[in-house]
Design a protein around this motif. Structure first.
Motif, PDB file in Angstrom:
ATOM      1  N   SER A 188     -12.521  10.427 -10.325  1.00 52.92           N
ATOM      2  CA  SER A 188     -12.895  10.528 -11.685  1.00 52.92           C
ATOM      3  C   SER A 188     -12.843   9.247 -12.490  1.00 52.92           C
ATOM      4  N   PRO A 189     -13.315   9.016 -13.796  1.00 46.21           N
ATOM      5  CA  PRO A 189     -13.050   7.693 -14.415  1.00 46.21           C
ATOM      6  C   PRO A 189     -11.779   7.570 -14.906  1.00 46.21           C
ATOM      7  N   ASP A 190     -10.887   8.497 -14.714  1.00 50.14           N
ATOM      8  CA  ASP A 190      -9.473   8.147 -15.082  1.00 50.14           C
ATOM      9  C   ASP A 190      -8.712   7.690 -13.788  1.00 50.14           C
ATOM     10  N   GLU A 191      -9.378   7.627 -12.701  1.00 54.91           N
ATOM     11  CA  GLU A 191      -8.806   7.418 -11.524  1.00 54.91           C
ATOM     12  C   GLU A 191      -9.091   5.844 -10.870  1.00 54.91           C
ATOM     13  N   VAL A 192     -10.166   5.417 -11.896  1.00 58.73           N
ATOM     14  CA  VAL A 192     -10.212   3.786 -11.631  1.00 58.73           C
ATOM     15  C   VAL A 192      -8.893   2.939 -11.703  1.00 58.73           C
ATOM     16  N   SER A 193      -8.663   2.103 -10.763  1.00 57.73           N
ATOM     17  CA  SER A 193      -7.464   1.495 -10.747  1.00 57.73           C
ATOM     18  C   SER A 193      -7.365   0.122 -11.621  1.00 57.73           C
ATOM     19  N   ARG A 194      -8.558  -0.400 -11.575  1.00 60.06           N
ATOM     20  CA  ARG A 194      -8.900  -1.738 -12.341  1.00 60.06           C
ATOM     21  C   ARG A 194     -10.302  -1.970 -12.445  1.00 60.06           C
ATOM     22  N   VAL A 195     -10.633  -2.579 -13.403  1.00 59.29           N
ATOM     23  CA  VAL A 195     -12.163  -2.852 -13.899  1.00 59.29           C
ATOM     24  C   VAL A 195     -12.269  -4.397 -13.974  1.00 59.29           C
ATOM     25  N   VAL A 196     -13.254  -4.912 -13.225  1.00 59.18           N
ATOM     26  CA  VAL A 196     -13.240  -6.427 -13.274  1.00 59.18           C
ATOM     27  C   VAL A 196     -14.906  -6.673 -13.655  1.00 59.18           C
ATOM     28  N   LEU A 197     -14.859  -7.326 -14.976  1.00 56.62           N
ATOM     29  CA  LEU A 197     -16.090  -7.323 -15.649  1.00 56.62           C
ATOM     30  C   LEU A 197     -16.594  -9.055 -15.622  1.00 56.62           C
ATOM     31  N   THR A 198     -17.903  -9.194 -15.358  1.00 56.45           N
ATOM     32  CA  THR A 198     -18.378 -10.524 -15.552  1.00 56.45           C
ATOM     33  C   THR A 198     -19.784 -10.264 -16.013  1.00 56.45           C
TER      34      THR A 198
END
Length: 420
Positions: free
Chosen positions: A326-336
């Motif tokens: 689920s979206p709440d289970e994402v551990s980290r987001v890396v954005l570029t």
């Protein structure tokens, strides 16, 4: 003393912008970097328009030549900056989405332009720059293309990460195509959402790349609109961060509603109403006006951003579903991405791309794809490791799938904003 310094050049070929850097492989130092607009824009602002144009062999060759000249010009600029000459260039490495790499080689584009949208090659390509249409002969490596619209630019972004990702890490390379990858613990699930050029300021009435004079930040403080522009020129347009900042601020102050409608001046009970005016028959919010220029965001621009963010959020949800997260289970987001400034994760929540948790776990990497190309050039086994990484990427196509349509439509509206 050797006549050649053996320098190497890295390129990130974006649909809208090109980034390049010059490196000394002995010391691992970046000596210089530069950026430019992609000269293929006259043939279309998005990849599908360019692929359609490229079905004509003469047009395909013209696009290749335009790109080759610009890349050679950028290379010459970088070499000149460090007091080096053409003989000092040992090799180049290039990352781009499948369309950009295919056009760079002037290969037939039909397989990419039509379903099932497959590139002609998936492994990386070692060629001469002469095959790219350059006038100089130099070894060149084009990064692998995992499939569909997922290309070497996303692989470069993943390869450039300094440490191995944890399971549940989400990678977002936001440009004209939003390329998205999710690491599930063993491999990467990846997709590309046709965001259109809104995130990079392209195709908007006042849109521009992140160059001097681009409005890159917008803040509404009471009745005042405070803009930040990239130094070097007076405000003359708006880039990706400026667009997102503006829409987030207009949502927060109730000037744009959740459906994306820009309220008419009569419905706005503050002095900000004076900034809502018609420009060429379309309601617009005026950000900056001087004797020469008016910078604004109009209703059609806001709709373009809605489509882009709906596609991006829909793509993220499909990958999470495939991984059983689920979206709440994402551990980290890396954005570029080539936004022009560091993008505040909170802005992505306001426009409905991120949820609250994602805001807290997001890190921004400048020039993520370019950093990865540099790493390929600097590592002794860089090409082998890049080819291995490409094998760990499973591409999930979105185009024409009913599930994507459902997620896309569910995410078109903006989130309802809390009452101030």
């Amino acid at each position: 003393m050797s006549s050649s310094r053996g320098l190497v050049a890295a390129f990130d070929l974006g649909t809208t912008t090109i980034a390049a850097s010059l490196l000394d492989p002995v010391t691992g130092t970046r000596l210089a970097a530069t950026g430019a607009l992609n000269p293929q824009r006259p043939w279309g602002t998005d990849v599908l328009a360019r692929l359609t144009a490229g079905e004509n062999p003469e047009t395909l060759r013209a696009m290749q030549v335009a790109l080759a000249r610009e890349m050679e010009r950028m290379t010459a600029e970088l070499l000149e900056r460090v007091g080096a000459g053409g003989e000092d260039l040992a090799c180049v490495a290039i990352a781009g989405n499948p369309s950009m790499e295919t056009i760079a080689l002037a290969l037939p584009v039909e397989s990419l332009a039509h379903p099932p949208f497959r590139p002609l090659f998936s492994a990386g390509k070692s060629v001469s720059t002469l095959e790219l249409g350059w006038s100089r002969d130099c070894p060149a490596y084009l990064l692998p293309l995992p499939g569909g619209f997922v290309g070497g630019d996303l692989l470069a972004f993943l390869f450039g990460m300094p440490e191995a990702p944890a399971a549940g890490t989400l990678f977002l390379d936001v440009g004209t195509n939003a390329e998205i990858a999710l690491f599930d613990g063993e491999r990467y699930l990846a997709t590309s959402a046709a965001a259109g050029p809104a995130f990079e300021g392209g195709n908007l009435k006042c849109g521009m790349a992140a160059l001097p004079g681009a409005v890159s930040g917008v803040l509404i403080d009471g009745d005042r609109v405070v803009i930040t522009a990239i130094p070097g020129a007076p405000p003359r347009g708006i880039c990706g961060t400026g667009v997102l900042d503006t829409v987030a601020a207009l949502l927060e102050h109730g000037i744009v509603d959740a459906t994306g409608r820009l309220l008419p001046a009569a419905e706005i009970d503050s002095n900000l109403a004076n900034r809502v005016q018609e420009v060429n028959g379309v309601p617009a919010f005026i950000l900056h006006r001087d004797a020469k220029t008016v910078v604004y965001l109009d209703q059609e621009d806001i709709r373009a951003l809605q489509l882009a963010k709906g596609a991006m959020r829909g793509g993220m949800e499909i990958l999470l579903g495939k991984a059983g997260l689920s979206p709440d289970e994402v551990s980290r987001v890396v954005l570029t991405g080539s936004f022009g400034a560091v993008l505040a994760p909170d802005v992505l929540k306001k426009v409905g791309i991120f949820n609250e948790k994602m805001v807290r776990i997001t890190g921004f990497v400048r020039e993520g794809a370019l950093a990865g190309v540099e790493r390929v050039l600097l590592a002794a086994d860089g090409i082998d490791r890049m080819e291995d990484l490409a094998q760990k990427v499973r591409v999930i196509p979105l185009s024409g799938t009913p599930l994507f349509e459902k997620h896309f439509l569910a995410n078109i509206d903006f989130p309802k904003q809390p009452k101030a």
